[in-house]
Design a protein around this motif. Structure first.
Motif, short mmCIF file in Angstrom:
data_model
loop_
_atom_site.label_atom_id
_atom_site.label_comp_id
_atom_site.label_asym_id
_atom_site.label_seq_id
_atom_site.Cartn_x
_atom_site.Cartn_y
_atom_site.Cartn_z
N CYS A 189 20.03 1.24 36.31
CA CYS A 189 20.57 -0.22 36.65
C CYS A 189 19.80 -0.83 37.87
O CYS A 189 20.10 -0.44 38.82
N ILE A 201 18.73 -1.19 32.46
CA ILE A 201 19.58 -2.53 32.52
C ILE A 201 19.30 -3.15 34.04
O ILE A 201 19.33 -2.43 34.95
N GLN A 244 19.83 -6.84 36.18
CA GLN A 244 20.73 -7.73 36.55
C GLN A 244 20.24 -8.61 37.55
O GLN A 244 19.43 -8.33 38.47
N GLN A 275 12.57 -5.54 34.52
CA GLN A 275 12.74 -4.58 33.64
C GLN A 275 11.11 -4.50 33.23
O GLN A 275 11.03 -3.26 32.81
N ILE A 331 18.21 -5.23 28.24
CA ILE A 331 19.55 -5.32 28.60
C ILE A 331 19.18 -6.06 30.01
O ILE A 331 18.85 -5.29 30.96
N ILE A 337 26.03 -3.93 26.05
CA ILE A 337 25.46 -2.61 26.81
C ILE A 337 26.28 -1.45 25.96
O ILE A 337 25.60 -0.42 25.77
#
Length: 182
Positions: free
Chosen positions: A78, A113, A115, A126, A146, A169
């Motif tokens: 993440c 993932i 964000q 990513q 994602i 997810i």
């Protein structure tokens, strides 16, 4: 009965209240049955410096992290996006892992993932991660990226609360488990 799987989860942020860490902490509620989540910290990983090695032996935090990644059935990373890339601490961690014996990421099924508070959801981070991990032979699970856009609007009380994002997810975590189970 299918073997229980372990997903090693790494947040690419050191900030305790980071959105990436909150997403990572939400994964335990989203993994399919028969999958456990183990959160791995990168807080103690030193800046990459080959001089810190004693022969082929890296500092303890590096060796510990490498062993836990190697033992896991899959990895979920993440990451935040900083200045159109992944965080420096995550890049640093991947650099250390690339030099470890038995390359812990090599062949390891991995889901990324990202964000960001922005509308792009960390797509540049990513891309950065996909480039770096491909060089060390990580098996990046194919499919849709994602990327969580407007992350502050989708995280409340320390957890991911946006239903569509959680469902997306969860579907991808199931894909990762199915990929591992063959």
């Amino acid at each position: 009965m299918a073997k229980d799987l372990i997903f090693a989860v790494i947040s690419g942020s050191l900030r305790k209240e980071s959105y990436s860490t909150k997403v990572a902490q939400s994964l335990a509620d989203l993994v399919p049955e028969g999958v456990a989540v183990e959160h791995l910290s990168i807080d103690d990983i030193p800046f990459y410096n080959e001089d810190l090695k004693s022969g082929d032996t890296s500092p303890d935090p590096v060796r510990t992290l490498a062993a836990k990644i190697k033992e896991a059935d899959g990895v979920v990373i993440c990451s935040p996006e900083y200045n159109r890339g992944t965080s420096g601490v995550l890049k640093n961690t991947i650099d250390w892992m690339s030099k470890e014996p038995n390359s812990p990421f090599s062949g390891k099924p991995t889901l990324i993932i990202t964000q960001s508070p922005s509308g792009t959801g960390g797509l540049c981070a990513q891309y950065d991660l996909r480039k770096m991990l491909s060089v060390i032979n990580t098996e990046i699970v194919p499919g849709f990226e994602i990327s969580i856009s407007s992350s502050p609007d989708k995280i409340n009380d320390g957890k991911l609360t946006h239903d569509n994002t959680k469902e997306f997810i969860a579907d991808n975590l199931s894909r990762l488990a199915n990929r591992i189970r063959g």
